[in-house]
Design an enzyme around this catalytic site. Structure first.
Site, PDB file in Angstrom:
ATOM      1  N   GLU A 155     -20.877  48.522  65.261  1.00 30.48           N
ATOM      2  CA  GLU A 155     -20.862  50.105  65.405  1.00 30.48           C
ATOM      3  C   GLU A 155     -22.066  50.781  65.667  1.00 30.48           C
ATOM      4  O   GLU A 155     -22.372  51.885  65.080  1.00 30.48           O
ATOM      5  CB  GLU A 155     -19.998  50.748  64.216  1.00 30.48           C
ATOM      6  CG  GLU A 155     -18.722  50.185  63.946  1.00 30.48           C
ATOM      7  CD  GLU A 155     -17.614  51.071  64.616  1.00 30.48           C
ATOM      8  OE1 GLU A 155     -17.616  51.981  64.921  1.00 30.48           O
ATOM      9  OE2 GLU A 155     -16.632  50.251  65.094  1.00 30.48           O
ATOM     10  N   ARG A 178     -28.831  30.094  33.571  1.00 27.33           N
ATOM     11  CA  ARG A 178     -30.009  29.281  33.965  1.00 27.33           C
ATOM     12  C   ARG A 178     -31.085  29.333  33.112  1.00 27.33           C
ATOM     13  O   ARG A 178     -31.702  30.619  32.928  1.00 27.33           O
ATOM     14  CB  ARG A 178     -30.126  29.486  35.319  1.00 27.33           C
ATOM     15  CG  ARG A 178     -31.716  29.000  35.811  1.00 27.33           C
ATOM     16  CD  ARG A 178     -31.768  27.755  36.291  1.00 27.33           C
ATOM     17  NE  ARG A 178     -32.874  26.948  36.699  1.00 27.33           N
ATOM     18  CZ  ARG A 178     -32.691  25.698  37.011  1.00 27.33           C
ATOM     19  NH1 ARG A 178     -32.068  25.055  37.109  1.00 27.33           N
ATOM     20  NH2 ARG A 178     -34.044  25.262  37.305  1.00 27.33           N
ATOM     21  N   ARG A 200     -36.060  42.213  40.335  1.00 25.59           N
ATOM     22  CA  ARG A 200     -35.423  41.604  41.708  1.00 25.59           C
ATOM     23  C   ARG A 200     -34.076  41.973  41.757  1.00 25.59           C
ATOM     24  O   ARG A 200     -33.343  42.306  42.755  1.00 25.59           O
ATOM     25  CB  ARG A 200     -35.705  40.309  41.946  1.00 25.59           C
ATOM     26  CG  ARG A 200     -37.316  39.926  42.021  1.00 25.59           C
ATOM     27  CD  ARG A 200     -37.704  38.432  41.941  1.00 25.59           C
ATOM     28  NE  ARG A 200     -37.103  37.703  43.302  1.00 25.59           N
ATOM     29  CZ  ARG A 200     -36.817  36.545  43.211  1.00 25.59           C
ATOM     30  NH1 ARG A 200     -37.214  35.574  42.355  1.00 25.59           N
ATOM     31  NH2 ARG A 200     -36.299  35.842  44.339  1.00 25.59           N
ATOM     32  N   GLY A 233     -33.209  26.460  44.174  1.00 25.79           N
ATOM     33  CA  GLY A 233     -32.662  25.630  45.139  1.00 25.79           C
ATOM     34  C   GLY A 233     -31.124  25.728  45.160  1.00 25.79           C
ATOM     35  O   GLY A 233     -30.357  25.595  45.886  1.00 25.79           O
TER      36      GLY A 233
END
Lengths: 634, 634
Positions: free
Chosen positions: A405, A285, A309, A382
Site C-alpha cells: 500500500e 538466558r 535494546r 545465535g
C-alpha cells in the site's frame, strides 16, 4: 473476571513475574475488553484442537505451504467464527489479529478473499452488484452470481509489459472491475486472459499465490465494472461523475486509508512478537557474571544494554496498538458518514486528516515492527537465528508491510504535502480528529512530566520542519524548478522528517490520553511505557533539535538520554508481566525461545533431539569422495 | 590491461554508464590487481560452465539444499583452484569472496572444512598433529590419520544441557580437541557420542549442517588434545604453560581475530550485493514524473531521497573493503611473527590493537551490511520482496554475521575496555598499526576538505567518550559497584558509542590514505565515496557532538547534512560504473533486478512466465468447497 485468562505455567520465569507491580490479567482485560478476550479464547480453543493448525519448526515447500494454507483457510471459514464481518467489525479485527500472529499468509488469504473483495464492492460497486454483496454473510466466496446479463461487454487489453499486474487501465482513469477470470468448472483461465504466479517469496507469503494477469482482447461484461462515480456506456464512452480526476481522487482519499490502518496493526503485532520472544528468552538466558562459572551467570535481561535494546520495542507494542485502535474507531465513524452520503466540509477535512495520518503512521509502525524483529533476533544471540526461534521468519513475514500500500518513504510525502498546504492556507489549524490542534502554539522547552516535555519538543520540531520545508520550496521555486522537482528536492532532513515527527507526536499524544484515563492500578506502569516510547523516539531527533536551535548546551539531550535509561531500569520488574499481557498463546507464538513457561533450553533441546544421530543422506558419497581422494594420493 | 575484463551488455543501463567520469575497468584493476582478476575470471569460467552451479529462483528443501551444497563443495575441491591455501592466502581470499557472494552456505562449508580446521591445528596443535597438517595441500579432508597412538585416552563428559555445543570443557579451562567423532566406515557416531543437528535455519545456512554433540564417558585418545600451551598427562593431570588464565588469554587474543577479520569482509560483500541490485534496479525502474503517463516517468535513481538511501551503501562497500584488506595485511604479518615465536612488547601491543580493532569493526561492518540489504530491498519496492530479487534471502544469509564470533554489542566492549585502559595507563598513545596515534591531540572543529573536518570531529568524539566513560566508571565505583557492574552500567551512549566512533574513525582514515595514494584518474570519484561515508557516519553522531559541546548553533550540523546531499548529487553520474567495478558476474549475483544488462523487467517477466496458467494443485478441492457451500445455502 480473571478466570477469563488462564494462569501461566510455573518455571524459570516465575521469579521475574513475582516482581510485577500490577495484576497482568486485569490489565489485559482493561486493554482488550472481556468480550474480545472471550471471543479470542474460543478461537484459540478451536484452532489449538484442530490438527491442521499444528506446526513444528520445519519449512514446507512452496506447493506444500500453499496447500496447508488453503486447508487452514477452509477450516477458518468452516468454523464460522464470524457471522457477518461488516456487522461484527471488532470480532473481525480480533480474528485477523489471531491469524496474523499465527501466520500472515493465512490472514492475508482470509482478508483478501473476504474483506478486501467485499469492501471494494461495497464502496465502489452500485446496486447492480448487490447480488454479490449478499454472499458476504457466510463468506461464500464463489465470486460470481450466475447472471444472464452478459450481453454488453467491453474489450480489455493490457497495454505494455511493465503494466502487467492487477490494476487495469481503461483509457486514462484507473477503473476497477469485478470480473470472472477463470472458468468455475475447471479453473482454467477464460479466453483472452493469461494468469500466472510471481514465483517464490520469502517467509509465509510463499503460502499465498501472488498473481499477475494479462489480457488480450478479453471481453468482460460491462456490468462487472464497479461503477460508483464512473461508468462506460454500451457504445464504449467513458463517463465520470467528477469534474476532474483531482475531485475524484479527493473523494476516495479517506477510503484508501483502510488498508494502511490495517497495516499499522501489523507494526504493533511485529513489536508484540519481537518483545515476547526476546524478553522471555533474555530472562531464561544466563551469561557472564562477576566470576567465571555458571553459578554466577546472570540473566541477560539484567544487563542495561539488553534492556535498552528491548524495552523500547515493548513500549512500541503498546503505543502502536493504543494508537491504532483509536484511529480505527475514528475511521469507522468516517466510513459510516461517507457511506451515508454526507458531503460536509468537515468530512472533507476529516478525509484529508485520515489520509495524512495513515500515510505517516503506516510507515512508522512498520519500520518499528521490522526493526524490532531484527533487534530481537540479535538480542537472542545465535539461538535467535534458528528457525525454532521464529524471529528471522517473522522478519521476512513482516518485511513487505514496508512496501504494501505504498513504499514507506514515498507515502510519507502525502503527510508533509498536506501539513504544509494546511499551514500555508492559514485559517483554523484545528482538525476534526484534533491531530493538528497543537500547531496553534509554537512549542518550546517546558518543564513538567516526561511526556509533556517531549510533546513540547515535538511541537517545536513540527513547526520548525514546516517552516524549513516552506523555505526550501521557495528557494527551489526561485531557481525555476518544477513543482515536481520542488517536492523531490525538499525531502531529506526536511519534509520527510516532518511527516515522521508529526506521526510520532500523534501516536505519543493518543497513548498519553489513554494513560490519563487509565485506572490508578495501571497508570504508573503504562506511564513508564509511554515515557520510554517518548524518550526513545525524541532521542533520534536530538541533532535536528540542536541544529534548529530548540536547545543548546548539554542539558536537554542529557536529560533525554539519562531519563530513558532510568525509566528502563524502573520498568525491569514489570517487563515479563507486560509481555504476558500482550503475548499470544504458545501454539500461536510457535517459538522455542519465547514459550510462556520460560523453558527455552528444554524446547530448543527437544527440537535438536528430533535431529539426532541421523547420518546425512549423502554420507556414502562423502565417504567415497574423501576415501578416493585419499587413495589417489597414496 | 582492459581485456582482462569483459564488456557489459548494452541496454537500459547504457545511458547511465556513459556519464561516468572514469574508466571502470581501470579502477577495477587498480583495486583488485591483475593477478586476482585473472584468478577470479578462471574460477568464474569454470563455475559458470559446471551445471551443478546453475540456479533458478526457487527454493530447495533442507535435504535438497544440503545435498546440492555438498555437491558444489565437492566440485570446488575437485577443480583444485588452490594448491596450498596457507601459501596462497590471497587466492584463498579471492575464492572465498566468490563463494560468499555466490552462496554463503557454500563458502561456510568450504571454509569450515578447510581453513578453520587446519588453522586451528596450525595455531594450537603441536608436532604430534603434524601428520594431519600435511593433508592440507590437497585439502584431503578425511580428518584422521590412521594412527595407532590410541592407548592413552581421556574421558569426556558433557556436564549440563546448556553446555551442549561444540566447545568442550575439561575442568575449568577451555581446551580444544581434534578428535574422531564418527566411524569413517559407516559414518555412525562413536560410542559415548551423540551427534545431532540444530534443525532448519533461515537462508543459505540451511544448506550447512550445524551440529550439536554430547558426550557420555567417551574416551578420546589423549594425543588428540591440541596441546600448544596446555596438556593433560596420562594420569589425568592438567598442566598449563601459562601462570594464569589471563596470560593464556592474552597470548591467543590476536589470533582470535582471524574469524572476525574474515567477517568484516562479509559486511563489504553484503553492501556490494545490496548496492549492485538496488542501484541497477533504480536505473531500470521508472516511476512518477511531472505529468501523468509513462512517457514522463523518471528513473527512480534520479530522486534525491533514493540516492540518499543508496549511495552511502555504495560508499560502505568500497570503504569496508579497503579497510578490510589493509587490516588483513597487518594481520598476516602479525600471525607470521606470532608463529615465528616472537615475544616482544611491541608484538603484545599489536596483539591488543588487532583484537581491539577487529572487535569493533566486525560489528560495524556487519551492521552496515545487514542494514544495507534491508534498505536496498525496500528501495526496490514490492519487486524487491520476491525471491527473484534475492535481497531478502541475502539479508537472511548475512544476518548471522551479526552474532558469529561474538554478538556485536557484546564484542564492542572489548574495544572500549582496551581504549580506556590504554588512555589510563598514560605513556605513549601511539600504537603499532597507528590507529590510536590520533589520541595524542585533542581534536577540534577544523577547516579544510571534508574528511579532514570529519576526522577532527571523530578525534574530539573519541576523546570525549573516553573521558565520559572514565568519569562514569569513577561514579559507579564510588557507589561501591563491582567492576563487572561498572562496565555494564557504562555502555549506553558511553563505552558502546566510544567503540563505534573509534572503529569508524579507523575505517575512514585508512580509506582516505588509499585515496591519497590513488592515481589521479580515480582520485576524485574515490574521494567522493569516502566523503559520503564520512558524512553519513558522522551525521549519526551529531547529537552527541552537540550535547558534548564540540559544536553549537546550526552551522556544523547543517554543513554535514548539506554537504552529504551535495556529494550524493555529484556522485550520481558515476554511480552505475562504481557498481560495475564491484558487481559479481550475473550468474553469481542471481538477481532478476540486478542483472548487468539492466533488463530487470524482462528478467522478472521471464520468471513470472515460468509460472503461467498453472492451476493450483488443489483447485478441485477449492471448487468443491465453494460450490458445496453455495449449494448448502440454496
Amino acid at each position: 473476571m480473571s478466570d477469563l485468562i488462564a494462569d501461566l505455567p510455573k518455571g524459570p520465569l516465575t521469579p521475574f513475574r513475582e516482581t510485577a507491580t500490577f495484576d497482568w490479567k486485569a490489565l489485559k482485560v482493561h486493554l482488550e475488553g472481556e468480550e474480545s478476550i472471550k471471543f479470542k479464547n474460543e478461537v484459540y480453543a478451536v484452532l489449538s484442537r484442530d490438527p491442521i493448525f499444528a506446526r513444528d519448526f520445519s519449512r514446507p515447500s512452496t506447493d506444500e505451504y500453499r496447500e496447508i494454507n488453503h486447508k487452514r483457510w477452509k477450516a477458518v471459514l468452516e468454523h464460522q467464527f464470524i457471522d457477518d464481518f461488516f456487522a461484527e467489525l471488532e470480532r473481525t479485527q480480533d480474528l485477523l489479529e489471531i491469524l496474523e500472529t499465527y501466520d500472515q499468509g493465512l490472514s492475508g488469504r482470509y482478508a483478501l478473499h473476504a474483506n478486501v473483495f467485499f469492501s471494494a464492492i461495497l464502496t465502489i460497486g452500485t446496486e447492480r452488484h448487490a447480488e454479490i454483496l449478499e454472499k458476504r454473510e457466510t463468506m461464500r466466496l464463489e465470486p460470481w452470481p450466475h447472471s444472464t446479463r452478459e450481453n454488453s461487454s467491453s474489450p480489455l487489453h493490457t497495454m505494455e509489459q511493465s503494466s502487467v499486474g492487477l490494476g487495469i487501465s481503461l483509457n486514462q482513469p484507473l477503473t476497477r472491475w469485478c470480473s470472472l477470470v477463470r472458468d468455475p468448472n475447471n479453473y482454467r483461465s477464460l479466453p483472452g486472459i493469461t494468469i500466472g504466479d510471481m514465483g517464490t517469496k520469502p517467509g509465509v507469503w510463499d503460502g499465498v499465490e501472488n498473481g499477475w494477469m494479462s489480457f488480450s482482447n478479453h471481453r468482460a461484461p460491462l456490468w462487472t465494472l464497479l461503477n460508483k462515480g464512473c461508468d462506460v456506456t454500451e457504445s464504449g464512452e467513458y463517463k465520470s461523475a467528477y469534474s476532474s480526476s483531482r475531485e475524484r481522487q479527493s473523494v476516495s482519499l479517506g477510503s484508501l486509508s483502510a488498508g494502511r490502518i490495517g497495516i499499522v496493526a501489523k507494526g504493533a503485532n511485529a513489536c508484540r512478537l519481537a518483545a515476547t520472544i526476546a524478553i522471555r528468552y533474555s530472562c531464561a538466558r544466563h551469561q557472564f557474571g562477576e566470576k567465571p562459572g555458571s553459578d554466577n551467570e546472570r540473566a541477560v535481561i539484567t544487563y542495561p544494554l539488553q534492556r535498552h535494546r528491548l524495552f523500547p520495542i515493548l513500549a512500541q507494542a503498546y503505543v502502536i496498538r493504543l494508537y491504532q485502535s483509536k484511529l480505527m474507531n475514528h475511521f469507522r465513524e468516517y466510513m459510516m458518514r461517507m457511506v451515508g452520503g454526507e458531503k460536509s466540509p468537515e468530512l472533507a477535512e476529516l478525509s484529508k486528516e485520515v489520509h495524512g495520518l495513515s500515510s505517516c503512521t503506516k510507515p512508522l509502525a512498520t519500520w518499528m515492527g521490522v526493526a524490532a524483529l531484527g533487534e530481537a533476533r540479535t538480542c537472542c544471540g545465535g539461538h535467535g537465528f534458528l528457525q525454532s526461534s521464529r524471529l528471522n521468519n517473522l522478519r521476512d513475514d513482516f518485511d513487505p508491510s514496508q512496501t504494501f500500500e505504498g513504499e514507506n518513504n514515498v507515502l510519507l510525502q502525502q503527510t508533509s504535502n498536506w501539513l504544509v498546504a494546511k499551514k500555508a492556507a492559514g485559517g483554523d489549524l484545528k482538525s476534526p480528529m484534533g491531530t493538528t490542534d497543537f500547531l496553534v502554539d509554537g512549542g518550546a522547552l517546558v518543564d513538567g512530566p516526561v511526556v509533556r516535555r517531549v510533546l513540547g519538543a515535538y511541537t517545536w520540531l513540527v513547526h520548525h520542519l514546516i517552516a524549513k520545508t516552506e523555505m526550501r520550496h521557495k528557494e527551489l521555486k526561485a531557481q525555476g524548478k518544477s513543482s515536481f522537482d520542488v517536492k523531490n528536492e525538499s525531502q531529506i532532513y526536511t519534509a520527510h522528517t516532518l511527516s515522521i515527527a508529526y506521526g510520532e507526536r500523534v501516536m505519543l499524544s493518543w497513548a498519553q490520553a489513554f494513560v490519563d484515563d487509565a485506572p490508578i492500578a495501571f497508570k504508573s506502569v503504562l506511564q513508564r511505557l509511554v515515557n520510554i516510547f517518548a524518550l526513545d523516539r525524541i532521542e533520534k531527533h536530538l541533532s535536528t533539535l540542536y541544529i534548529g536551535g530548540f536547545c543548546s548546551g548539554g542539558s536537554f539531550g542529557e536529560w533525554v538520554r539519562n531519563t530513558l535509561i532510568d525509566e528502563e531500569t524502573l520498568l525491569a520488574p514489570d517487563a515479563i508481566s507486560l509481555v504476558d499481557v500482550i503475548a499470544p498463546p504458545d501454539f500461536v507464538l510457535n517459538s522455542a525461545l519465547g514459550s510462556s513457561d520460560g523453558r527455552a533450553y528444554e524446547h530448543l533441546m527437544a527440537e535438536f533431539r528430533r535431529h539426532t544421530d541421523k547420518r546425512t543422506p549423502f554420507w556414502g558419497d562423502l565417504a567415497t569422495f574423501l576415501h578416493h581422494k585419499q587413495q589417489s594420493k597414496l
